[in-house]
Motif scaffolding. Structure first.
Motif, PDB file in Angstrom:
ATOM      1  N   SER A 163      -6.207   2.142  -3.893  1.00 33.83           N
ATOM      2  CA  SER A 163      -6.584   3.125  -4.911  1.00 33.83           C
ATOM      3  C   SER A 163      -6.193   4.537  -4.487  1.00 33.83           C
ATOM      4  CB  SER A 163      -8.091   3.044  -5.150  1.00 33.83           C
ATOM      5  OG  SER A 163      -8.510   4.023  -6.053  1.00 33.83           O
ATOM      6  N   THR A 164      -6.357   4.822  -3.220  1.00 34.07           N
ATOM      7  CA  THR A 164      -5.979   6.141  -2.701  1.00 34.07           C
ATOM      8  C   THR A 164      -4.478   6.360  -2.869  1.00 34.07           C
ATOM      9  OG1 THR A 164      -7.816   6.114  -1.133  1.00 34.07           O
ATOM     10  CG2 THR A 164      -5.980   7.605  -0.634  1.00 34.07           C
ATOM     11  N   GLY A 165      -3.685   5.386  -2.455  1.00 33.70           N
ATOM     12  CA  GLY A 165      -2.232   5.482  -2.617  1.00 33.70           C
ATOM     13  C   GLY A 165      -1.820   5.502  -4.079  1.00 33.70           C
ATOM     14  N   GLY A 166      -2.476   4.678  -4.898  1.00 32.57           N
ATOM     15  CA  GLY A 166      -2.150   4.633  -6.317  1.00 32.57           C
ATOM     16  C   GLY A 166      -2.445   5.938  -7.027  1.00 32.57           C
ATOM     17  N   LEU A 167      -3.548   6.564  -6.682  1.00 31.86           N
ATOM     18  CA  LEU A 167      -3.886   7.850  -7.294  1.00 31.86           C
ATOM     19  C   LEU A 167      -2.872   8.918  -6.891  1.00 31.86           C
ATOM     20  CD1 LEU A 167      -5.688   9.622  -9.010  1.00 31.86           C
ATOM     21  CD2 LEU A 167      -7.224   9.858  -7.026  1.00 31.86           C
TER      22      LEU A 167
ATOM     23  N   GLY B 228      -3.509   4.294   3.119  1.00 30.84           N
ATOM     24  CA  GLY B 228      -3.092   4.242   1.720  1.00 30.84           C
ATOM     25  C   GLY B 228      -2.408   5.520   1.289  1.00 30.84           C
ATOM     26  N   TRP B 229      -2.958   6.641   1.721  1.00 27.79           N
ATOM     27  CA  TRP B 229      -2.375   7.944   1.420  1.00 27.79           C
ATOM     28  C   TRP B 229      -0.991   8.050   2.070  1.00 27.79           C
ATOM     29  CZ3 TRP B 229      -0.829  11.962   4.578  1.00 27.79           C
ATOM     30  CH2 TRP B 229      -0.590  13.189   3.947  1.00 27.79           C
ATOM     31  N   LEU B 230      -0.894   7.647   3.336  1.00 24.77           N
ATOM     32  CA  LEU B 230       0.354   7.724   4.072  1.00 24.77           C
ATOM     33  C   LEU B 230       1.417   6.794   3.489  1.00 24.77           C
ATOM     34  CD1 LEU B 230       1.781   8.995   6.522  1.00 24.77           C
ATOM     35  CD2 LEU B 230       0.951   7.065   7.879  1.00 24.77           C
ATOM     36  N   ALA B 231       1.009   5.609   3.049  1.00 29.36           N
ATOM     37  CA  ALA B 231       1.969   4.664   2.469  1.00 29.36           C
ATOM     38  C   ALA B 231       2.627   5.258   1.229  1.00 29.36           C
ATOM     39  CB  ALA B 231       1.276   3.354   2.127  1.00 29.36           C
ATOM     40  N   GLU B 232       1.845   5.969   0.415  1.00 33.04           N
ATOM     41  CA  GLU B 232       2.430   6.605  -0.765  1.00 33.04           C
ATOM     42  C   GLU B 232       3.431   7.666  -0.343  1.00 33.04           C
ATOM     43  OE1 GLU B 232       3.406   9.418  -3.665  1.00 33.04           O
ATOM     44  OE2 GLU B 232       2.046   9.959  -2.033  1.00 33.04           O
TER      45      GLU B 232
ATOM     46  N   LEU C 298      10.735   2.836 -10.594  1.00 29.70           N
ATOM     47  CA  LEU C 298      10.089   2.247  -9.422  1.00 29.70           C
ATOM     48  C   LEU C 298       8.635   2.672  -9.310  1.00 29.70           C
ATOM     49  CD1 LEU C 298      13.033   2.520  -6.891  1.00 29.70           C
ATOM     50  CD2 LEU C 298      12.206   0.475  -8.066  1.00 29.70           C
ATOM     51  N   GLU C 299       8.349   3.932  -9.619  1.00 29.12           N
ATOM     52  CA  GLU C 299       6.953   4.392  -9.580  1.00 29.12           C
ATOM     53  C   GLU C 299       6.105   3.623 -10.589  1.00 29.12           C
ATOM     54  OE1 GLU C 299       7.841   8.971  -8.149  1.00 29.12           O
ATOM     55  OE2 GLU C 299       7.466   8.567 -10.276  1.00 29.12           O
ATOM     56  N   LEU C 300       6.626   3.434 -11.791  1.00 34.20           N
ATOM     57  CA  LEU C 300       5.876   2.693 -12.807  1.00 34.20           C
ATOM     58  C   LEU C 300       5.686   1.235 -12.402  1.00 34.20           C
ATOM     59  CD1 LEU C 300       7.464   4.343 -15.949  1.00 34.20           C
ATOM     60  CD2 LEU C 300       5.053   4.499 -15.258  1.00 34.20           C
ATOM     61  N   GLU C 301       6.681   0.645 -11.762  1.00 38.04           N
ATOM     62  CA  GLU C 301       6.533  -0.735 -11.292  1.00 38.04           C
ATOM     63  C   GLU C 301       5.468  -0.843 -10.205  1.00 38.04           C
ATOM     64  OE1 GLU C 301      10.507  -1.977 -10.280  1.00 38.04           O
ATOM     65  OE2 GLU C 301      11.035  -2.330 -12.379  1.00 38.04           O
ATOM     66  N   VAL C 302       5.442   0.098  -9.286  1.00 39.99           N
ATOM     67  CA  VAL C 302       4.421   0.080  -8.238  1.00 39.99           C
ATOM     68  C   VAL C 302       3.039   0.324  -8.842  1.00 39.99           C
ATOM     69  CG1 VAL C 302       3.596   1.238  -6.148  1.00 39.99           C
ATOM     70  CG2 VAL C 302       6.022   0.668  -6.389  1.00 39.99           C
TER      71      VAL C 302
ATOM     72  N   GLY D 140      -0.335  -2.090  -8.645  1.00 45.47           N
ATOM     73  CA  GLY D 140      -1.650  -1.604  -8.234  1.00 45.47           C
ATOM     74  C   GLY D 140      -2.717  -1.840  -9.291  1.00 45.47           C
ATOM     75  N   ILE D 141      -2.353  -1.638 -10.544  1.00 49.79           N
ATOM     76  CA  ILE D 141      -3.299  -1.853 -11.633  1.00 49.79           C
ATOM     77  C   ILE D 141      -3.684  -3.326 -11.716  1.00 49.79           C
ATOM     78  CG2 ILE D 141      -3.531  -1.829 -14.156  1.00 49.79           C
ATOM     79  CD1 ILE D 141      -1.763   0.798 -14.013  1.00 49.79           C
ATOM     80  N   GLU D 142      -2.714  -4.203 -11.536  1.00 46.11           N
ATOM     81  CA  GLU D 142      -3.022  -5.638 -11.553  1.00 46.11           C
ATOM     82  C   GLU D 142      -3.959  -5.997 -10.405  1.00 46.11           C
ATOM     83  OE1 GLU D 142      -3.157  -9.591 -12.809  1.00 46.11           O
ATOM     84  OE2 GLU D 142      -2.690  -7.716 -13.837  1.00 46.11           O
ATOM     85  N   GLY D 143      -3.730  -5.428  -9.243  1.00 42.57           N
ATOM     86  CA  GLY D 143      -4.636  -5.660  -8.117  1.00 42.57           C
ATOM     87  C   GLY D 143      -6.039  -5.167  -8.412  1.00 42.57           C
ATOM     88  N   LYS D 144      -6.136  -4.013  -9.044  1.00 44.01           N
ATOM     89  CA  LYS D 144      -7.443  -3.459  -9.410  1.00 44.01           C
ATOM     90  C   LYS D 144      -8.136  -4.350 -10.432  1.00 44.01           C
ATOM     91  CE  LYS D 144      -7.134   0.108 -12.005  1.00 44.01           C
ATOM     92  NZ  LYS D 144      -6.884   1.499 -12.397  1.00 44.01           N
ATOM     93  N   ARG D 145      -7.386  -4.859 -11.394  1.00 43.36           N
ATOM     94  CA  ARG D 145      -7.966  -5.769 -12.387  1.00 43.36           C
ATOM     95  C   ARG D 145      -8.549  -7.001 -11.697  1.00 43.36           C
ATOM     96  NH1 ARG D 145      -6.911 -10.234 -15.531  1.00 43.36           N
ATOM     97  NH2 ARG D 145      -4.970 -10.671 -14.452  1.00 43.36           N
ATOM     98  N   MET D 146      -7.815  -7.511 -10.720  1.00 44.89           N
ATOM     99  CA  MET D 146      -8.298  -8.680  -9.990  1.00 44.89           C
ATOM    100  C   MET D 146      -9.540  -8.346  -9.163  1.00 44.89           C
ATOM    101  SD  MET D 146      -6.329 -10.894 -11.216  1.00 44.89           S
ATOM    102  CE  MET D 146      -6.814 -12.303 -10.250  1.00 44.89           C
ATOM    103  N   LEU D 147      -9.611  -7.148  -8.619  1.00 47.16           N
ATOM    104  CA  LEU D 147     -10.815  -6.705  -7.897  1.00 47.16           C
ATOM    105  C   LEU D 147     -12.025  -6.766  -8.810  1.00 47.16           C
ATOM    106  CD1 LEU D 147     -12.547  -5.023  -5.797  1.00 47.16           C
ATOM    107  CD2 LEU D 147     -11.604  -3.011  -6.934  1.00 47.16           C
TER     108      LEU D 147
END
Length: 166
Positions: free
Chosen positions: A21-25, A77-81, A102-106, A110-117
Protein backbone atom coordinates in the motif's frame (compact mmCIF):
# COMPACT_ATOMS: atom_id res chain seq x y z
CA UNK A 1 -15.88 -18.78 11.27
CA UNK A 2 -14.93 -16.49 14.13
CA UNK A 3 -11.50 -15.03 14.18
CA UNK A 4 -8.96 -16.97 16.08
CA UNK A 5 -6.39 -16.04 13.50
CA UNK A 6 -2.80 -16.60 14.63
CA UNK A 7 -1.79 -13.03 15.45
CA UNK A 8 1.84 -13.40 14.35
CA UNK A 9 0.86 -14.63 10.89
CA UNK A 10 -1.88 -12.03 10.63
CA UNK A 11 0.54 -9.25 11.55
CA UNK A 12 3.01 -10.43 8.88
CA UNK A 13 0.22 -10.58 6.29
CA UNK A 14 -1.10 -7.14 7.17
CA UNK A 15 2.38 -5.62 7.17
CA UNK A 16 3.10 -7.13 3.76
CA UNK A 17 -0.04 -5.42 2.47
CA UNK A 18 0.91 -2.19 4.23
CA UNK A 19 4.25 -2.25 2.41
CA UNK A 20 2.43 -2.76 -0.88
CA UNK A 21 0.00 0.00 0.00
CA UNK A 22 2.86 2.36 0.78
CA UNK A 23 4.49 1.70 -2.60
CA UNK A 24 1.15 1.81 -4.39
CA UNK A 25 0.24 5.17 -2.91
CA UNK A 26 3.62 6.60 -3.90
CA UNK A 27 3.16 5.24 -7.43
CA UNK A 28 -0.38 6.65 -7.73
CA UNK A 29 0.83 10.07 -6.60
CA UNK A 30 3.77 9.98 -8.98
CA UNK A 31 1.54 8.95 -11.90
CA UNK A 32 -0.87 11.74 -11.00
CA UNK A 33 1.93 14.30 -10.92
CA UNK A 34 3.25 13.16 -14.29
CA UNK A 35 -0.21 13.34 -15.85
CA UNK A 36 -1.39 16.77 -14.71
CA UNK A 37 -3.17 18.54 -17.53
CA UNK A 38 -3.99 15.31 -19.40
CA UNK A 39 -7.16 13.25 -19.68
CA UNK A 40 -5.59 10.88 -17.13
CA UNK A 41 -5.46 13.52 -14.38
CA UNK A 42 -9.01 13.21 -12.99
CA UNK A 43 -9.09 9.39 -12.83
CA UNK A 44 -5.62 9.31 -11.26
CA UNK A 45 -6.63 11.99 -8.75
CA UNK A 46 -9.61 9.87 -7.70
CA UNK A 47 -7.46 6.75 -7.56
CA UNK A 48 -4.71 8.37 -5.45
CA UNK A 49 -7.32 9.70 -3.02
CA UNK A 50 -9.01 6.31 -2.68
CA UNK A 51 -5.71 4.46 -2.28
CA UNK A 52 -4.80 6.84 0.55
CA UNK A 53 -8.20 6.17 2.18
CA UNK A 54 -7.72 2.42 1.76
CA UNK A 55 -4.31 2.65 3.36
CA UNK A 56 -5.90 4.43 6.33
CA UNK A 57 -8.53 1.68 6.49
CA UNK A 58 -5.74 -0.91 6.58
CA UNK A 59 -3.99 0.96 9.39
CA UNK A 60 -7.29 1.05 11.30
CA UNK A 61 -7.72 -2.71 10.84
CA UNK A 62 -4.16 -3.28 12.02
CA UNK A 63 -4.77 -1.16 15.11
CA UNK A 64 -8.03 -2.94 15.87
CA UNK A 65 -6.36 -6.35 15.55
CA UNK A 66 -3.30 -5.33 17.55
CA UNK A 67 -0.90 -5.83 14.64
CA UNK A 68 2.21 -3.76 15.19
CA UNK A 69 3.51 -1.86 12.19
CA UNK A 70 6.74 -3.08 10.67
CA UNK A 71 8.46 0.15 9.66
CA UNK A 72 11.17 -1.72 7.76
CA UNK A 73 8.54 -3.25 5.48
CA UNK A 74 6.89 0.14 5.00
CA UNK A 75 10.24 1.61 4.06
CA UNK A 76 10.87 -1.29 1.68
CA UNK A 77 7.55 -0.60 -0.06
CA UNK A 78 8.46 3.06 -0.41
CA UNK A 79 11.93 2.17 -1.70
CA UNK A 80 10.60 -0.38 -4.19
CA UNK A 81 8.46 2.31 -5.80
CA UNK A 82 11.47 4.63 -6.07
CA UNK A 83 13.60 1.84 -7.56
CA UNK A 84 10.85 1.18 -10.11
CA UNK A 85 11.55 4.61 -11.57
CA UNK A 86 14.93 3.38 -12.80
CA UNK A 87 13.48 1.01 -15.42
CA UNK A 88 14.04 1.92 -19.07
CA UNK A 89 10.99 3.58 -20.63
CA UNK A 90 12.18 4.46 -24.11
CA UNK A 91 13.45 7.88 -23.10
CA UNK A 92 16.76 8.74 -21.56
CA UNK A 93 15.23 11.32 -19.24
CA UNK A 94 11.65 11.99 -18.37
CA UNK A 95 8.26 10.45 -18.69
CA UNK A 96 7.16 8.50 -21.72
CA UNK A 97 3.80 7.09 -22.83
CA UNK A 98 5.19 3.65 -21.94
CA UNK A 99 5.77 4.85 -18.35
CA UNK A 100 2.04 5.52 -18.04
CA UNK A 101 1.13 2.03 -19.32
CA UNK A 102 3.50 0.28 -16.93
CA UNK A 103 2.42 2.40 -13.97
CA UNK A 104 -1.23 1.57 -14.62
CA UNK A 105 -0.40 -2.13 -14.93
CA UNK A 106 1.45 -2.11 -11.61
CA UNK A 107 -1.39 -0.19 -9.98
CA UNK A 108 -3.82 -2.82 -11.31
CA UNK A 109 -1.77 -5.59 -9.71
CA UNK A 110 -1.68 -3.74 -6.40
CA UNK A 111 -5.42 -3.12 -6.46
CA UNK A 112 -6.08 -6.80 -7.10
CA UNK A 113 -3.86 -7.69 -4.15
CA UNK A 114 -5.75 -5.23 -1.97
CA UNK A 115 -9.08 -6.71 -3.08
CA UNK A 116 -7.82 -10.14 -2.06
CA UNK A 117 -6.71 -8.75 1.33
CA UNK A 118 -10.19 -7.42 2.07
CA UNK A 119 -11.76 -10.70 0.91
CA UNK A 120 -9.38 -12.78 3.03
CA UNK A 121 -10.11 -10.69 6.11
CA UNK A 122 -13.82 -11.06 5.47
CA UNK A 123 -13.43 -14.82 5.20
CA UNK A 124 -11.24 -15.45 8.25
CA UNK A 125 -12.31 -12.66 10.57
CA UNK A 126 -16.07 -12.83 10.13
CA UNK A 127 -17.63 -12.26 13.50
CA UNK A 128 -14.48 -10.86 15.09
CA UNK A 129 -15.83 -8.08 17.31
CA UNK A 130 -12.63 -6.11 16.85
CA UNK A 131 -13.68 -5.50 13.24
CA UNK A 132 -17.20 -4.33 14.07
CA UNK A 133 -17.83 -1.22 12.02
CA UNK A 134 -15.30 -2.11 9.32
CA UNK A 135 -17.23 -2.69 6.10
CA UNK A 136 -14.93 -5.16 4.36
CA UNK A 137 -17.53 -5.83 1.66
CA UNK A 138 -17.55 -2.11 0.79
CA UNK A 139 -13.76 -2.13 0.62
CA UNK A 140 -13.91 -5.10 -1.77
CA UNK A 141 -16.44 -3.26 -3.94
CA UNK A 142 -14.29 -0.14 -3.97
CA UNK A 143 -11.25 -2.16 -5.05
CA UNK A 144 -13.33 -3.68 -7.85
CA UNK A 145 -14.34 -0.18 -8.97
CA UNK A 146 -10.72 0.96 -8.85
CA UNK A 147 -9.71 -2.04 -10.94
CA UNK A 148 -12.31 -1.14 -13.60
CA UNK A 149 -11.16 2.49 -13.57
CA UNK A 150 -7.51 1.52 -14.00
CA UNK A 151 -8.34 -0.93 -16.77
CA UNK A 152 -10.16 1.77 -18.77
CA UNK A 153 -7.20 4.12 -18.38
CA UNK A 154 -4.68 1.37 -19.16
CA UNK A 155 -6.45 0.51 -22.41
CA UNK A 156 -6.33 4.14 -23.53
CA UNK A 157 -2.71 4.51 -22.44
CA UNK A 158 -1.69 1.30 -24.22
CA UNK A 159 -3.37 2.43 -27.44
CA UNK A 160 -1.58 5.79 -27.23
CA UNK A 161 1.81 4.26 -26.47
CA UNK A 162 1.82 1.06 -28.48
CA UNK A 163 -0.34 1.51 -31.54
CA UNK A 164 1.29 2.69 -34.79
CA UNK A 165 -0.99 5.74 -34.82
CA UNK A 166 -0.13 6.47 -31.17
Amino acid sequence: MTACVPSDLLAIYLNDHLAGSTGGLELARRALGANRGTSFEAPLERLATEIAEDREALLDVMDRLGARRDHVKQWAGWLAEKAGRLKPNGRLLGYSPLSRVLELEVLALGIEGKRMLWRALGEVAAGDPRLDGVDLAALVRRAEGQRRLVERQRAVAAAMALSPDG
